[in-house]
Scaffold this motif. Structure first.
Motif, mmCIF file in Angstrom:
data_model
loop_
_atom_site.group_PDB
_atom_site.id
_atom_site.type_symbol
_atom_site.label_atom_id
_atom_site.label_comp_id
_atom_site.label_asym_id
_atom_site.label_seq_id
_atom_site.Cartn_x
_atom_site.Cartn_y
_atom_site.Cartn_z
ATOM 1 N N VAL A 1 0.128 -3.323 17.190
ATOM 2 C CA VAL A 1 0.587 -1.947 16.906
ATOM 3 C C VAL A 1 1.182 -1.882 15.495
ATOM 4 C CG1 VAL A 1 2.299 -0.186 17.554
ATOM 5 C CG2 VAL A 1 0.991 -1.382 19.340
ATOM 6 N N VAL A 2 1.983 -2.873 15.141
ATOM 7 C CA VAL A 2 2.619 -2.900 13.818
ATOM 8 C C VAL A 2 1.543 -3.045 12.731
ATOM 9 C CG1 VAL A 2 4.156 -4.244 12.312
ATOM 10 C CG2 VAL A 2 4.842 -3.743 14.684
ATOM 11 N N PHE B 1 8.694 -7.499 9.595
ATOM 12 C CA PHE B 1 7.623 -6.936 8.761
ATOM 13 C C PHE B 1 8.188 -6.048 7.661
ATOM 14 C CE2 PHE B 1 7.778 -2.877 11.105
ATOM 15 C CZ PHE B 1 8.245 -3.278 12.349
ATOM 16 N N VAL B 2 7.400 -5.922 6.595
ATOM 17 C CA VAL B 2 7.775 -5.093 5.453
ATOM 18 C C VAL B 2 6.959 -3.806 5.504
ATOM 19 C CG1 VAL B 2 7.811 -4.942 2.920
ATOM 20 C CG2 VAL B 2 8.349 -7.115 4.063
ATOM 21 N N CYS C 1 0.877 -1.165 0.000
ATOM 22 C CA CYS C 1 0.000 0.000 0.000
ATOM 23 C C CYS C 1 0.914 1.215 0.000
ATOM 24 C CB CYS C 1 -0.872 -0.042 1.250
ATOM 25 S SG CYS C 1 -2.021 1.301 1.369
ATOM 26 N N PHE C 2 0.975 1.941 -1.113
ATOM 27 C CA PHE C 2 2.043 2.918 -1.276
ATOM 28 C C PHE C 2 1.746 4.286 -0.695
ATOM 29 C CE2 PHE C 2 2.721 -0.239 -4.499
ATOM 30 C CZ PHE C 2 4.051 -0.521 -4.307
ATOM 31 N N ASP C 3 0.496 4.649 -0.687
ATOM 32 C CA ASP C 3 0.219 6.011 -0.257
ATOM 33 C C ASP C 3 -0.884 6.018 0.791
ATOM 34 O OD1 ASP C 3 -1.565 6.842 -3.315
ATOM 35 O OD2 ASP C 3 -1.609 5.127 -2.011
ATOM 36 N N ALA C 4 -0.733 5.080 1.710
ATOM 37 C CA ALA C 4 -1.741 4.983 2.758
ATOM 38 C C ALA C 4 -1.677 6.196 3.665
ATOM 39 C CB ALA C 4 -1.492 3.723 3.580
ATOM 40 N N ALA D 1 0.917 1.066 6.201
ATOM 41 C CA ALA D 1 2.122 0.905 5.383
ATOM 42 C C ALA D 1 2.773 -0.473 5.557
ATOM 43 C CB ALA D 1 3.135 1.990 5.742
ATOM 44 N N VAL D 2 2.322 -1.236 6.542
ATOM 45 C CA VAL D 2 2.886 -2.577 6.765
ATOM 46 C C VAL D 2 2.086 -3.581 5.955
ATOM 47 C CG1 VAL D 2 3.189 -4.413 8.494
ATOM 48 C CG2 VAL D 2 3.790 -2.047 9.061
#
Lengths: 166, 149
Positions: B85-86, B106-107, A156-159, B91-92
């Protein structure tokens, strides 16, 4: 190739996958305000230019019974790692293979392989092949099997940032 | 969990070179000798059963946006709490427990490097634990997909 603004818009629009409808590219086109033809031709250029590494079905290993998922890491001298990487990437059981930044003293390792198998014993034998056949045995190493998966989905690039917890 | 022979072909044979034409599922249906509707229904079913993540693109890392592999050494009794939390960070996109003292991996993917660091810092602040940032330097493997045996 360097993707332009519209390419990036398009890649973001398909980050969760193509819609499973008869004309998926037309559906994506309607979403981003392009023509169906342009979506198809842009995607083709992105594939040919190597920005899209592959277009197709992305499976989830765990649900298909591949539950022995190992991340194997080695500390390979910087001068040797590119050659080692090319050699190791050729083994069919290696799903992913790359070099990452070290963080000494917490994390000394710079070379990573992902192996997805159905059976832990088989994966351990494959790691032994990398050590003894591909010549990795002499480097310090660690095997990190996955235990629980907390999350897996497309990028998800622009979350929007997650809200702060008061 | 049951995977039929037809499902296996759908899972294996179309991981790359997905047809770039207006009706791609017609092309797949022709290859398999079934109707387009059947292909769409089966893909939707495989997705709903979690075997297919998506029919889509694997993008070269760091070409649109930027990403990193992050890791944390989490006391076992705090693992569920920290993983939550992560996961709360949009974005994760992958987050796994692994067998090591550094046990949470995690990525993180963001539009730019600043956004990425903000996510890592926020996780550190919320958990009180350091996050290792392990960015990609060189990829060796060409992702040709994953063949089921």
């Amino acid at each position: 190739m360097i993707p332009d603004r519209i390419d990036k818009l398009l890649l973001r629009a398909i980050a969760d996958g193509l819609p499973l409808v008869s004309r998926p590219y037309a559906a994506v086109a309607a979403r981003v305000g392009l023509g169906e033809d342009e979506v198809i031709s842009r995607l083709r250029r992105l594939v040919e230019g190597g920005i899209i590494k592959r277009l197709g079905v992305i499976v989830r290993h765990h649900e298909l019974g591949y539950r022995a998922n190992a991340m194997v890491v080695w500390d390979v001298p910087d001068g040797e790692v590119t050659e080692v990487g090319r050699r190791v990437a050729a083994y069919p059981f290696v799903t992913l293979c790359y070099r990452r930044t070290r963080r000494p003293p917490d994390w000394r390792f710079n070379f990573y392989c992902m192996i997805h198998g159905k059976d832990r014993a088989v994966v351990l034998r494959q790691i032994a092949v990398l050590n003894w056949q591909a010549g990795l045995a002499r480097y310090p190493q660690a095997v990190l099997f996955s235990r629980r998966r907390f999350k897996q989905r497309g990028a998800c690039f622009d979350a929007a940032p997650a809200r702060e917890v008061a | 969990m049951r995977v039929t022979a037809a499902d296996k072909r759908l899972l294996n044979d179309f991981q790359r070179d997905f047809p770039l034409e207006p009706r791609p599922f017609v092309r797949i249906a022709e290859t398999l000798g079934v109707a387009e509707d059947e292909v769409l229904t089966r893909f939707a079913d495989l997705r709903d059963r979690g075997m297919v993540s998506r029919v889509g693109a694997v993008i070269q890392p760091n070409t649109i946006g930027t990403s990193t592999l992050a890791a944390m050494a989490v006391p076992p009794e705090r693992l569920d709490e920290v993983a939550t939390v992560v996961n709360a960070e949009a974005a994760v996109n992958h987050n796994y427990e692994r067998e090591h003292e550094i046990n949470l991996w995690f990525v993180v993917t963001a539009a730019d490097a600043i956004g990425l660091q903000e996510v890592l810092k926020r996780i550190e602040r919320r958990t009180g634990l350091p996050v290792l940032d392990l960015p990609l330097e060189e990829a060796f493997h060409i992702d040709l997909g994953f063949q089921l045996t």
